[in-house]
Design a protein around this motif. Sequence first.
Motif, PDB file in Angstrom:
ATOM      1  N   GLN A  62      60.165  31.727 -52.050  1.00 21.22           N
ATOM      2  CA  GLN A  62      59.367  32.510 -51.234  1.00 21.22           C
ATOM      3  C   GLN A  62      59.730  32.499 -49.665  1.00 21.22           C
ATOM      4  OE1 GLN A  62      57.017  34.408 -52.506  1.00 21.22           O
ATOM      5  NE2 GLN A  62      57.831  34.010 -54.366  1.00 21.22           N
ATOM      6  N   SER A  66      60.848  35.341 -47.260  1.00 20.90           N
ATOM      7  CA  SER A  66      60.192  35.585 -45.866  1.00 20.90           C
ATOM      8  C   SER A  66      61.326  35.669 -44.720  1.00 20.90           C
ATOM      9  CB  SER A  66      59.404  34.407 -45.634  1.00 20.90           C
ATOM     10  OG  SER A  66      58.839  34.697 -44.159  1.00 20.90           O
ATOM     11  N   SER A 104      56.014  37.725 -41.562  1.00 18.28           N
ATOM     12  CA  SER A 104      57.146  36.960 -41.895  1.00 18.28           C
ATOM     13  C   SER A 104      57.034  35.648 -41.218  1.00 18.28           C
ATOM     14  CB  SER A 104      58.460  37.510 -41.606  1.00 18.28           C
ATOM     15  OG  SER A 104      58.467  37.949 -40.252  1.00 18.28           O
ATOM     16  N   SER A 107      53.850  33.908 -43.061  1.00 20.04           N
ATOM     17  CA  SER A 107      53.860  33.524 -44.419  1.00 20.04           C
ATOM     18  C   SER A 107      54.813  32.314 -44.279  1.00 20.04           C
ATOM     19  CB  SER A 107      54.611  34.489 -45.149  1.00 20.04           C
ATOM     20  OG  SER A 107      55.804  34.842 -44.447  1.00 20.04           O
ATOM     21  N   TRP A 146      50.750  34.780 -48.581  1.00 18.48           N
ATOM     22  CA  TRP A 146      51.055  36.323 -48.529  1.00 18.48           C
ATOM     23  C   TRP A 146      49.827  37.140 -48.050  1.00 18.48           C
ATOM     24  CZ3 TRP A 146      55.727  37.663 -46.942  1.00 18.48           C
ATOM     25  CH2 TRP A 146      56.863  36.842 -47.488  1.00 18.48           C
TER      26      TRP A 146
END
Length: 320
Positions: A62, A66, A104, A107, A146
Amino acid sequence: MDNVNITTVFLLGFQCPDTIRIILFFALLLIYGLTIAGNLLIILSTTYVRGLHCPMYVFLTQLSISDCLLTTNIVPFMLHALLHGGGTMPFTACMSQFNLFGVSEASACLLLTAMAYDRYVAICKPLHYNLIMDFTLCFKLIMVSWMLSFSLMLIETINIHKLNFCGPHVIDHFFCDFYPLLELSCSDVSRVRLEVALLCIPVIICPFIIIIISYIYIAFTILKIQSISDRQKAFSTCSSHLIVVSLFYGTLIGIYALPIRNQALLPGKLLSLLYIVVTPFLNPIVYSLRNREMKDSFTILIVYVQNTLHIEDIVSFFIR
């Protein structure tokens, strides 16, 4: 009622001699290509290599997503501006770029916090790791990261869009950042500044505090280990994440700790390059070079691709 009077913005980018701009263009183009390739390699490895199907590498996947979102959102237009001495962007596209940039970055903050908690449980509570950090909790943390990032940035983007933007339409930066955007507004922006400061508490400040507390507990736990080899092994399991956290928060705090009026000057732009371009580029390198499991997974993935696509046959076809 639409309060936007300007329809386009002109980003100055880096105003420097042509030779330096060309060198900077090719350097950033190379780094961008390697960043995307490195993060995609991590995503593919954690997807196809069964040995990496654990929470730590799910979080890492993840984080790579990002990083790809961050660089792809900003770098292509920055390269265009470098070649042409600046670039024009529709105001709506500028707002979209700011929104995706915020998503981005937010997160990444939350995902790094989840990774710190994962390392805390793995080192401080190893016997209960599988019970505490199961995939259900892992995916819940990912979803919260998110969803919270998208929700908070959507609220802030809507509030900024309500301002009256009467110009000038020139932004002395290479992307649509928060403070340069506010300089285009002729409205009272004090409320928006306060809202952003408050939003930084759940997105930046609280995650940073949680990370610091987690590593304090980790450090005390590691120091209690009698065996030097076991101590080194325990530290190596979290050293990569600690380096990434230091790079990310060090550059992020560096740029936003500067006086607002100096953020568009060259030092501010260079610091922005660090967390937008350099940090996403270094993340895959740090995790791959300091992690034996990740290096082994790269080898497995390469063999898998060769066996699946028959690379030798494709190469021999083009040689003919």
